[in-house]
Scaffold this active site. Structure first.
Site, mmCIF file in Angstrom:
data_model
loop_
_atom_site.group_PDB
_atom_site.id
_atom_site.type_symbol
_atom_site.label_atom_id
_atom_site.label_comp_id
_atom_site.label_asym_id
_atom_site.label_seq_id
_atom_site.Cartn_x
_atom_site.Cartn_y
_atom_site.Cartn_z
ATOM 1 N N LYS A 52 0.851 -1.205 0.000
ATOM 2 C CA LYS A 52 0.000 0.000 0.000
ATOM 3 C C LYS A 52 0.882 1.250 0.000
ATOM 4 C CE LYS A 52 -3.775 -2.503 2.231
ATOM 5 N NZ LYS A 52 -4.607 -2.753 3.420
ATOM 6 N N GLN A 96 -4.408 -1.710 9.638
ATOM 7 C CA GLN A 96 -4.350 -3.041 9.044
ATOM 8 C C GLN A 96 -4.894 -4.080 10.028
ATOM 9 O OE1 GLN A 96 -3.562 -3.470 5.851
ATOM 10 N NE2 GLN A 96 -3.925 -5.667 5.928
ATOM 11 N N ASP A 119 -10.970 2.566 4.283
ATOM 12 C CA ASP A 119 -11.271 1.130 4.225
ATOM 13 C C ASP A 119 -12.781 0.886 4.165
ATOM 14 O OD1 ASP A 119 -9.134 -0.676 4.106
ATOM 15 O OD2 ASP A 119 -8.615 -0.368 6.216
HETATM 16 N N1 GUN Z 1 -6.848 -7.092 6.388
HETATM 17 C C1 GUN Z 1 -7.222 -7.847 5.343
HETATM 18 N N2 GUN Z 1 -7.771 -7.073 4.380
HETATM 19 C C2 GUN Z 1 -7.734 -5.798 4.848
HETATM 20 C C3 GUN Z 1 -8.154 -4.554 4.301
HETATM 21 O O1 GUN Z 1 -8.694 -4.441 3.191
HETATM 22 N N3 GUN Z 1 -7.935 -3.464 5.098
HETATM 23 C C4 GUN Z 1 -7.362 -3.569 6.311
HETATM 24 N N4 GUN Z 1 -7.211 -2.446 7.012
HETATM 25 N N5 GUN Z 1 -6.974 -4.710 6.844
HETATM 26 C C5 GUN Z 1 -7.156 -5.821 6.109
#
Ligand code: GUN
Length: 294
Positions: A52, A96, A119
């Site tokens: 990211k 995350q 998100d």
């Molecule tokens: N863990 C697995 N997928 C995601 C996601 O799309 N965003 C976040 N913040 N954590 C995750």
């Protein structure tokens, strides 16, 4: 059978966003700024967050990565989220997941300012998504919708079977596919680990979205000839022949299933890359305040 190429589609989305950043810079305007929080050393989370951050740099976004020890107190984490909420330079915030067991994930998600919740996990944004108001759509289902759109895959009147009911993927995916939109207008069956007749349901599916987190869970005998198969799984399985000691496999037994499908996403190179592209789109929208938060 045609491969749905996440590399190609995500590159197209990122190129569009990079052009927008160039325009912003030419006008001396602020570029989008994403803040990512990573708690602990979960290897998969480390990889996702690194991707990211790297993708932000590639298209000219700013990013800030806050890393915390897995023993961080809930209060300290919440205080840091408050600081990011109050920091006018930060447009988007993501924490995350998963978080260590002693931290209440719900509290943490609720602490993020909904207008910065790129998100799309905050209950306010989930609610808006469900009733079709403009908001941040969770990145993985949003990325899948962008992929279906890019390849002009017909969805109207189709039967979609979603496997997995997580808040991050399965549940929002079922909502988006059933909406009166294009892509959308599917009849959706949301299935999960307790579904009794999963194979029979899958055999009726025109579109299967596999998001159950089990390697090679969807086998060829579960897939109708000509179905569209979207594989959300990113499972690590041991592989001594690899330098890392593992390889990634999806939730779909790709080699056996692919010949039966009309379209299929590979792992890696499919949905994972689209998730990042969608997150960047959400971050751009957060920065340009395109999402109406009132
Ligand atoms: N863990 C697995 N997928 C995601 C996601 O799309 N965003 C976040 N913040 N954590 C995750």
């Amino acid at each position: 059978m045609q491969i749905l190429d996440g590399k190609l589609v995500s590159a197209a989305v990122k190129a569009q966003l990079a052009d927008k950043v160039t325009e912003l810079k030419a006008l001396d305007k602020k570029v989008p700024h994403l803040a990512a929080i990573l708690v602990g050393n979960n290897p998969a989370s480390e990889t996702y967050v690194a991707s990211k951050v790297k993708s932000c740099a590639e298209i000219g976004f700013h990013s800030t990565l806050l890393r915390f020890d897995e023993k961080i107190s809930e209060k300290h984490l919440l205080d840091n989220i408050t600081l990011l909420n109050e920091n006018a330079d930060i447009d988007g915030i993501l924490v995350q997941l998963p978080l260590p067991k002693h931290i209440n994930e719900e509290l943490v998600i609720n602490a993020i300012d909904p207008s910065k919740d790129v998100d799309g996990f905050h209950p306010m944004n989930v609610g808006k998504m469900v009733i079709g108001l403009p908001t941040y759509i969770p990145a993985t289902p949003y990325g899948i919708m962008l992929m279906l759109e890019h390849y002009n895959i017909p969805t109207k009147g189709k039967h979609a079977v979603v496997i997995g009911r997580s808040n991050i993927v399965g549940t929002p995916m079922s909502v988006l596919l059933s909406r009166n939109a294009n892509p959308g207008n599917c009849t959706v069956t949301l299935t999960h680990s307790q579904t009794a007749n999963l194979k029979e349901l899958c055999l009726q599916a025109d579109i299967i979205v596999a998001a159950i987190g089990r390697p090679n869970f969807v086998t060829a005998d579960m897939v109708k000839e000509g179905a569209v198969v979207i594989d959300v799984g990113i499972n690590r399985i041991e592989d001594a022949s690899k330098k890392s000691g593992f390889r990634l496999v999806g939730d779909v037994d790709f080699n056996a299933v692919a010949p039966k499908t009309s379209f299929i996403t590979p792992v890696p190179g499919g949905v994972g890359l689209m998730t990042i592209a969608a997150l960047l789109k959400n971050t751009y929208n957060a920065a340009s305040q395109k999402v109406n938060m009132n």
